[in-house]
Design an enzyme around this catalytic site. Structure first.
Site, PDB file in Angstrom:
ATOM      1  N   VAL A 169       0.917  -0.651   0.442  1.00 23.87           N
ATOM      2  CA  VAL A 169      -0.114  -0.037  -0.535  1.00 23.87           C
ATOM      3  C   VAL A 169       0.575   1.618   0.276  1.00 23.87           C
ATOM      4  O   VAL A 169       0.152   2.284  -0.676  1.00 23.87           O
ATOM      5  CB  VAL A 169      -0.929   0.032   1.454  1.00 23.87           C
TER       6      VAL A 169
ATOM      7  N   TYR B 278       2.581   6.300  15.311  1.00 23.33           N
ATOM      8  CA  TYR B 278       1.021   5.980  14.856  1.00 23.33           C
ATOM      9  C   TYR B 278       0.376   7.142  15.334  1.00 23.33           C
ATOM     10  O   TYR B 278      -0.693   7.021  14.552  1.00 23.33           O
ATOM     11  CB  TYR B 278       0.898   4.578  16.063  1.00 23.33           C
TER      12      TYR B 278
ATOM     13  N   LYS C  58      -2.881   7.736  12.898  1.00 25.45           N
ATOM     14  CA  LYS C  58      -4.037   7.848  13.094  1.00 25.45           C
ATOM     15  C   LYS C  58      -5.009   8.957  12.592  1.00 25.45           C
ATOM     16  O   LYS C  58      -6.187   9.038  12.595  1.00 25.45           O
ATOM     17  CB  LYS C  58      -4.460   7.353  13.915  1.00 25.45           C
TER      18      LYS C  58
END
Length: 249
Positions: free
Chosen positions: A60, A150, A154
């Site tokens: 991805v 992270y 997010k």
């Protein structure tokens, strides 16, 4: 023909559960993961249950890989109706210990990955004037010690989701996000190992401070994704739904 749902990072965990649920809902599911062979177990489980699924290799974070994967899906299955951006990795560390590579890897997979896959999917969705995109955020978007990379990725997903909803809404495309809390997966078990506790103790500690007094299972997330890609959610877009048992921090 059945509608086609692409789920990234679908070889295991939340992605696999989501792929199985969408197959139960009647979608032909594309199990996308780094290695096509890694998706075999998920595909086999879906087929054994009477569903339809294929495995497709897709990095991805790589533009050429993403474009090739979606071109293959469209050519072989005829459309791209649903995209679930679920692929993810962890490279946890405190800021002063975090390497540039740790930062770039996490941001690339989560945020760049969602961008590349959404951009590829919308090429088909805009033409057919319909589609559903669900991005995976996290309660860690609100801040989590040792997860600067992270958390940033997010929270970025939430802004990305809202913006895509604005841009793609006129073409009949709904874009939403789910933000899981503590979910029992290989990833959370790896976090337990990193902090030096058993998975069982790690889960119990999380359950004890969660209002519902339990941790989540991958199916808890899959059920919400199922709703968001259904016609029952046709007027829901631009939202981030926290699926966390009531505990956001």
């Amino acid at each position: 023909m059945p509608k086609v749902a692409v789920v990234t990072g679908a070889a295991r965990g939340i992605g696999a559960a989501t792929a199985r649920r969408l197959a139960t809902d009647g979608f032909t599911v594309v199990v996308a993961d780094l290695d096509e062979a890694a998706g075999k177990d998920t595909v086999d489980a879906i087929v054994a249950a009477g569903g339809q699924a294929v495995a497709v290799a897709c990095n991805v974070a790589d533009e050429a890989s993403v474009d090739a994967a979606f071109e293959r899906v469209a050519a072989e299955l005829g459309s791209v109706d649903v995209l679930v951006n679920n692929a993810g990795v962890l490279r946890d560390n405190l800021l002063f210990k975090m390497s540039v590579e740790d930062w770039d890897t996490v941001v690339s997979v989560h945020l760049r990955g969602a961008f590349l896959c959404s951009r590829a999917a919308q090429r088909y969705m805009v033409k057919q004037k319909s589609g559903k995109i669900v991005n995976t955020s996290s309660v860690s978007a609100l801040g989590a010690r040792g997860q600067a990379n992270y958390s940033a990725a997010k929270m970025g997903i939430q802004g990305f989701t809202r913006t895509l909803a604005i841009e793609l809404g006129p073409y009949g495309i709904n874009v939403n996000a789910v933000a899981p809390g503590f979910i029992v997966t290989e990833m959370t078990d790896a976090t337990a190992a990193r902090v030096g506790v058993s998975p069982e103790d790690f889960r119990k500690a999380a359950a004890d401070i969660t209002p519902l007094r339990r941790v989540g299972e991958p199916a808890d997330i899959a059920n919400v994704v199922s709703f968001l890609v259904s016609e029952n959610a046709s007027f829901v877009t631009g939202q981030t739904i926290y699926v966390d048992g009531g505990r956001k921090l």
